[in-house]
Design a protein around this motif. Structure first.
Motif, PDB file in Angstrom:
ATOM      1  N   TYR A 100      52.372 121.742 -47.356  1.00  9.43           N
ATOM      2  CA  TYR A 100      52.237 120.319 -47.043  1.00  9.43           C
ATOM      3  C   TYR A 100      51.587 119.613 -48.220  1.00  9.43           C
ATOM      4  CZ  TYR A 100      53.410 120.864 -42.114  1.00  9.43           C
ATOM      5  OH  TYR A 100      54.065 121.092 -40.934  1.00  9.43           O
ATOM      6  N   SER A 101      52.035 118.374 -48.470  1.00  7.63           N
ATOM      7  CA  SER A 101      51.340 117.571 -49.479  1.00  7.63           C
ATOM      8  C   SER A 101      51.055 116.199 -48.868  1.00  7.63           C
ATOM      9  CB  SER A 101      52.184 117.445 -50.745  1.00  7.63           C
ATOM     10  OG  SER A 101      53.504 117.109 -50.404  1.00  7.63           O
ATOM     11  N   ALA A 102      50.011 115.564 -49.382  1.00  8.02           N
ATOM     12  CA  ALA A 102      49.567 114.289 -48.810  1.00  8.02           C
ATOM     13  C   ALA A 102      50.686 113.243 -48.891  1.00  8.02           C
ATOM     14  CB  ALA A 102      48.333 113.803 -49.547  1.00  8.02           C
ATOM     15  N   ALA A 103      50.795 112.436 -47.824  1.00  6.08           N
ATOM     16  CA  ALA A 103      51.805 111.372 -47.776  1.00  6.08           C
ATOM     17  C   ALA A 103      51.090 110.056 -47.450  1.00  6.08           C
ATOM     18  CB  ALA A 103      52.849 111.706 -46.717  1.00  6.08           C
ATOM     19  N   ASP A 104      51.870 108.977 -47.451  1.00  6.88           N
ATOM     20  CA  ASP A 104      51.285 107.658 -47.188  1.00  6.88           C
ATOM     21  C   ASP A 104      50.926 107.539 -45.697  1.00  6.88           C
ATOM     22  OD1 ASP A 104      50.561 105.087 -46.970  1.00  6.88           O
ATOM     23  OD2 ASP A 104      52.508 104.223 -47.532  1.00  6.88           O
ATOM     24  N   GLU A 105      49.649 107.529 -45.391  1.00  5.73           N
ATOM     25  CA  GLU A 105      49.231 107.518 -43.977  1.00  5.73           C
ATOM     26  C   GLU A 105      49.361 106.138 -43.343  1.00  5.73           C
ATOM     27  OE1 GLU A 105      47.175 108.136 -46.497  1.00  5.73           O
ATOM     28  OE2 GLU A 105      45.401 106.865 -46.331  1.00  5.73           O
ATOM     29  N   GLU A 106      49.332 105.091 -44.190  1.00  3.75           N
ATOM     30  CA  GLU A 106      49.347 103.731 -43.637  1.00  3.75           C
ATOM     31  C   GLU A 106      50.648 103.426 -42.918  1.00  3.75           C
ATOM     32  OE1 GLU A 106      48.251 100.710 -46.392  1.00  3.75           O
ATOM     33  OE2 GLU A 106      46.315 101.675 -46.801  1.00  3.75           O
ATOM     34  N   GLN A 107      51.753 103.994 -43.438  1.00  4.21           N
ATOM     35  CA  GLN A 107      53.052 103.753 -42.798  1.00  4.21           C
ATOM     36  C   GLN A 107      53.063 104.217 -41.342  1.00  4.21           C
ATOM     37  OE1 GLN A 107      55.520 105.795 -45.758  1.00  4.21           O
ATOM     38  NE2 GLN A 107      56.739 103.926 -45.836  1.00  4.21           N
ATOM     39  N   TRP A 108      52.248 105.272 -41.062  1.00  3.34           N
ATOM     40  CA  TRP A 108      52.231 105.851 -39.714  1.00  3.34           C
ATOM     41  C   TRP A 108      51.092 105.277 -38.859  1.00  3.34           C
ATOM     42  CZ3 TRP A 108      56.124 109.311 -38.689  1.00  3.34           C
ATOM     43  CH2 TRP A 108      56.759 109.909 -39.779  1.00  3.34           C
ATOM     44  N   GLY A 109      50.211 104.526 -39.500  1.00  4.01           N
ATOM     45  CA  GLY A 109      49.023 104.046 -38.788  1.00  4.01           C
ATOM     46  C   GLY A 109      48.053 105.185 -38.524  1.00  4.01           C
ATOM     47  N   ALA A 110      48.066 106.180 -39.410  1.00  2.00           N
ATOM     48  CA  ALA A 110      47.209 107.355 -39.225  1.00  2.00           C
ATOM     49  C   ALA A 110      46.046 107.306 -40.210  1.00  2.00           C
ATOM     50  CB  ALA A 110      48.035 108.624 -39.448  1.00  2.00           C
ATOM     51  N   ALA A 157      45.332 110.123 -41.878  1.00  2.00           N
ATOM     52  CA  ALA A 157      45.845 110.982 -42.948  1.00  2.00           C
ATOM     53  C   ALA A 157      47.245 111.422 -42.554  1.00  2.00           C
ATOM     54  CB  ALA A 157      44.954 112.192 -43.140  1.00  2.00           C
ATOM     55  N   ALA A 158      48.095 111.648 -43.540  1.00  2.00           N
ATOM     56  CA  ALA A 158      49.451 112.118 -43.251  1.00  2.00           C
ATOM     57  C   ALA A 158      49.854 113.126 -44.328  1.00  2.00           C
ATOM     58  CB  ALA A 158      50.427 110.950 -43.223  1.00  2.00           C
ATOM     59  N   GLU A 163      61.435 118.216 -50.182  1.00  4.55           N
ATOM     60  CA  GLU A 163      60.763 117.548 -49.059  1.00  4.55           C
ATOM     61  C   GLU A 163      61.590 117.634 -47.785  1.00  4.55           C
ATOM     62  OE1 GLU A 163      59.865 113.630 -50.586  1.00  4.55           O
ATOM     63  OE2 GLU A 163      57.783 114.264 -50.909  1.00  4.55           O
ATOM     64  N   MET A 164      60.934 117.949 -46.694  1.00  2.03           N
ATOM     65  CA  MET A 164      61.604 118.057 -45.391  1.00  2.03           C
ATOM     66  C   MET A 164      61.177 116.860 -44.525  1.00  2.03           C
ATOM     67  SD  MET A 164      62.957 120.843 -46.272  1.00  2.03           S
ATOM     68  CE  MET A 164      63.940 121.266 -44.859  1.00  2.03           C
ATOM     69  N   ASP A 165      61.831 116.741 -43.371  1.00  4.18           N
ATOM     70  CA  ASP A 165      61.484 115.630 -42.482  1.00  4.18           C
ATOM     71  C   ASP A 165      60.493 116.072 -41.404  1.00  4.18           C
ATOM     72  OD1 ASP A 165      62.894 113.480 -43.662  1.00  4.18           O
ATOM     73  OD2 ASP A 165      64.759 114.452 -43.039  1.00  4.18           O
ATOM     74  N   THR A 166      59.529 116.827 -41.822  1.00  2.84           N
ATOM     75  CA  THR A 166      58.444 117.261 -40.934  1.00  2.84           C
ATOM     76  C   THR A 166      57.137 116.701 -41.476  1.00  2.84           C
ATOM     77  OG1 THR A 166      59.600 119.268 -40.309  1.00  2.84           O
ATOM     78  CG2 THR A 166      57.202 119.283 -40.049  1.00  2.84           C
ATOM     79  N   TRP A 167      56.365 116.057 -40.612  1.00  2.93           N
ATOM     80  CA  TRP A 167      55.103 115.425 -41.023  1.00  2.93           C
ATOM     81  C   TRP A 167      53.948 115.896 -40.131  1.00  2.93           C
ATOM     82  CZ3 TRP A 167      59.572 112.792 -42.090  1.00  2.93           C
ATOM     83  CH2 TRP A 167      59.647 112.102 -43.316  1.00  2.93           C
ATOM     84  N   LEU A 168      52.790 115.820 -40.710  1.00  3.08           N
ATOM     85  CA  LEU A 168      51.558 115.970 -39.929  1.00  3.08           C
ATOM     86  C   LEU A 168      50.849 114.628 -39.979  1.00  3.08           C
ATOM     87  CD1 LEU A 168      49.791 119.300 -40.995  1.00  3.08           C
ATOM     88  CD2 LEU A 168      51.051 118.833 -38.893  1.00  3.08           C
ATOM     89  N   LEU A 169      50.467 114.127 -38.819  1.00  7.25           N
ATOM     90  CA  LEU A 169      49.770 112.847 -38.755  1.00  7.25           C
ATOM     91  C   LEU A 169      48.412 113.079 -38.097  1.00  7.25           C
ATOM     92  CD1 LEU A 169      52.770 110.901 -37.154  1.00  7.25           C
ATOM     93  CD2 LEU A 169      52.347 111.298 -39.590  1.00  7.25           C
ATOM     94  N   CYS A 170      47.377 112.551 -38.695  1.00 10.20           N
ATOM     95  CA  CYS A 170      46.038 112.786 -38.144  1.00 10.20           C
ATOM     96  C   CYS A 170      45.342 111.465 -37.852  1.00 10.20           C
ATOM     97  CB  CYS A 170      45.181 113.555 -39.145  1.00 10.20           C
ATOM     98  SG  CYS A 170      45.985 115.011 -39.793  1.00 10.20           S
ATOM     99  N   ARG A 171      44.711 111.420 -36.704  1.00  7.96           N
ATOM    100  CA  ARG A 171      43.841 110.284 -36.402  1.00  7.96           C
ATOM    101  C   ARG A 171      42.714 110.798 -35.508  1.00  7.96           C
ATOM    102  NH1 ARG A 171      45.891 105.222 -33.049  1.00  7.96           N
ATOM    103  NH2 ARG A 171      47.044 104.585 -34.895  1.00  7.96           N
ATOM    104  N   ASN A 172      41.493 110.512 -35.937  1.00 10.91           N
ATOM    105  CA  ASN A 172      40.301 111.029 -35.254  1.00 10.91           C
ATOM    106  C   ASN A 172      40.438 112.545 -35.042  1.00 10.91           C
ATOM    107  OD1 ASN A 172      39.304 108.462 -35.326  1.00 10.91           O
ATOM    108  ND2 ASN A 172      40.205 107.906 -33.367  1.00 10.91           N
TER     109      ASN A 172
END
Lengths: 461, 107
Positions: free
Chosen positions: A402-412, A414-415, A424-433
């Motif tokens: 995994y590498s860091a992505a733009d979290e703002e697009q997801w409202g997270a 961290a992404a 790059e694949m179409d799998t993401w990790l999105l983190c909030r709290n």
């Protein structure tokens, strides 16, 4: 007025001093020990000051049809010295006397220590090590599972409960074995210097046993049962089946052993029959639990939600479910009128909640796959995020990272985006709290779809 | 191994062997030792049982009769030798004690 009373013996097999004190207090309060088994049975008597002595004899056994010649000889010597035989339990013999002038049963430290250690090597130590090895192996397997997939392990209350139970049992057996060997070391040192063989007394025995029992009951009540109920009735049935099954097994083995003893069957035959019976019944109970586990999976898949069976063009049958998914493909883009299945599975423990959502159609196998993981503490959150982000080598060929992505697009907060061998694949990790969402699309989402996904899956985090 | 174990005898070992200069049933040894020592040395039944077993294994005593579980024992030459060795050791101790004077210790 009750004439007999049965109680649990809180002290360990080797804590002779504690047991003697306990029996003397019971006699002082009008209860004399009569028989030892799973429960210790006392009979009402005139309150009196009675001395008790616990000694250990390596030849004694629960399997002996009657006391061996040598044990009878020891009992006779004790009788000659004024000690009455009360009861026997494995290698433990208990005597009592009301005579003030009766000498102690053991009067020489080194001889006493040797006799005790010989008796302990017969049963207490080997069985302690075998049980510790079994529980330790089980715990190691559980921890291996935790190492492989920490979020899944933490959110499975049934598995976490089982691991905690194993941990408690390992702690229990390690503590009693360590306690014995520490005592043995001190006693050896004492008798080598001509001193007495110290009595084994633990002021914390009852507190430790109470703690262990309370912890075990808490694990069952607050972790195992609620988790089993959430997974489905099959899991709770399995738990009850296992509890009843092993209880039944214990009772049957006790009854058979007692029956064989009464019939005068030799100790070896009795031992072999009892062990064989334990294996057969144990295998039966395990087989039964596997049967129930298969039922669990069936129940989880059916989930009690609205379902229908769909025959695909490949000739296979698929169950289509209508679980309430927090995010559907049609929320993001138009979909074809196909037989879609909406599947949501929940795994719960007091530490974490894992919701696995899957929307799929079985003709073109288009799908949306995600998991929403909520954990209770920051420490566990960080450990689980590390687990999600760890780089994997598949078969030594593919490198998943995994590498860091733009979290703002997801409202997270961290992404991260998955890549395989740099692609790059179409799998993401999105983190909030303390929430981590892992989502896999069949397409590359647009910024608007990313925002909507974050809004739906990170809501409430 | 057994000889090493009995290189020196404890008080209780000594008096058990001494009492078995006459044939005695195991259970009677306790009373005989109490009699020999005027009640100063008491031997517990568990200790007696284990020591008799050890002496038998070391061939320091021998079983002379068995009526049911009532077994009688008597000391052997090896047992007498152990008693003698222990007595000599104690005599040496006593001699050393006397040679270096009595009552000369510092308070």
């Amino acid at each position: 007025m009750r004439e007999t009373k049965r109680t649990m013996m809180w002290y360990e097999f080797y804590q002779d001093a504690n047991i003697e004190e306990h029996l003397e207090n019971m006699a002082f309060n009008g209860w004399r020990l009569e028989k030892i088994g799973f429960l210790w049975r006392y009979r009402r008597a005139e309150p009196a000051r009675v001395r008790y002595s616990v000694t250990y004899f390596s030849e004694s056994s629960e399997f002996n049809p009657s006391p061996t010649e040598n044990e009878e000889t020891l009992r006779e010597y004790c009788a000659a010295a004024g000690w009455d035989f009360v009861a026997a339990w494995h290698q433990m013999l208990i005597f009592s006397t009301s005579r003030e002038d009766a000498p102690p049963i053991e009067t020489e430290g080194a001889v006493k220590l040797e006799a005790i250690h010989r008796a302990m090597k017969k049963n207490f130590l080997p069985s302690g090590f075998v049980i510790l090895a079994l529980f330790g192996f089980n715990l190691a397997m559980q921890l291996r599972l935790a190492g492989r997939n920490l979020p899944s392990f933490l959110s499975d209350g049934v598995q976490l409960g089982a691991a905690l139970m194993m941990l408690l049992l390992v702690f229990h057996f390690v503590s009693i074995l360590c306690s014995y060997f520490l005592w043995y070391r001190d006693a050896k040192r004492s008798v080598e210097q001509g001193g007495p063989c110290p009595k084994r007394r633990s002021r914390f025995a009852r507190a430790r046993q109470t703690f262990l029992l309370a912890a075990a009951v808490s694990v069952v009540l607050f972790m195992y049962i609620p988790a089993a109920v959430r997974v489905g009735r099959g899991t709770l049935e399995t738990l009850l089946f296992l509890l009843c099954g092993y209880g039944f097994m214990g009772v049957v083995i006790q009854l058979v052993r007692g029956w064989l003893k009464r019939r005068g069957v030799s100790a070896w035959t009795n031992r072999i029959v009892s062990i064989g019976l334990a294996f057969v019944l144990g295998a039966g109970i395990m087989g039964g639990s596997v049967f129930y586990t298969l039922r669990i999976h069936k129940n989880v898949q059916s989930g009690g939600a609205e379902t229908e069976v769909y025959a695909t063009r490949y000739g296979t049958e698929r169950e289509l479910r209508r679980d309430p998914l927090p995010l559907k493909i049609e929320d993001l883009q138009p979909i074809e009128e196909l037989p879609w299945s909406y599947e949501l599975t929940e795994h719960w423990s007091p530490l974490a909640l894992l919701r696995e959502g899957w929307q799929v159609e079985y003709e073109g196998l288009e799908s949306l796959d995600y998991e929403i993981f909520d954990v209770k503490t920051d420490l566990l959150y960080r450990a689980c995020l590390r687990d999600y982000l760890k780089t994997e080598e598949l078969g030594g060929q593919c490198r998943l990272e995994y590498s860091a992505a733009d979290e703002e697009q997801w409202g997270a907060n961290a992404a991260y985006r998955l890549s395989i061998d740099g692609e790059e694949m179409d799998t993401w990790l999105l983190c909030r709290n303390r929430r981590i969402v892992k989502i896999t699309f069949d397409w590359t989402p647009t910024p608007a779809q990313m925002a909507l996904t974050g809004e739906k899956l990170l809501a409430g985090a | 191994m057994a000889r090493e174990k009995f290189q020196t005898l404890t008080e209780q070992m000594f008096y058990i062997l001494l009492s078995l200069r006459e044939e005695l049933c195991g259970a009677d040894v306790m009373a005989r030792v109490a009699e020999l020592t005027g009640g100063r040395v008491m031997i517990g039944p568990g200790t007696l049982y284990n020591l008799l077993e050890s002496f038998l294994n070391a061939e320091m005593i021998v079983e002379t009769a068995a009526e049911g579980r009532r077994r009688s024992y008597r000391i052997t030459t090896a047992g007498e030798q152990a008693l003698l060795t222990e007595a000599n050791r104690m005599e040496t101790l006593l001699a050393d004690y006397r040679r270096h004077g009595t009552g000369g210790g510092r308070a």
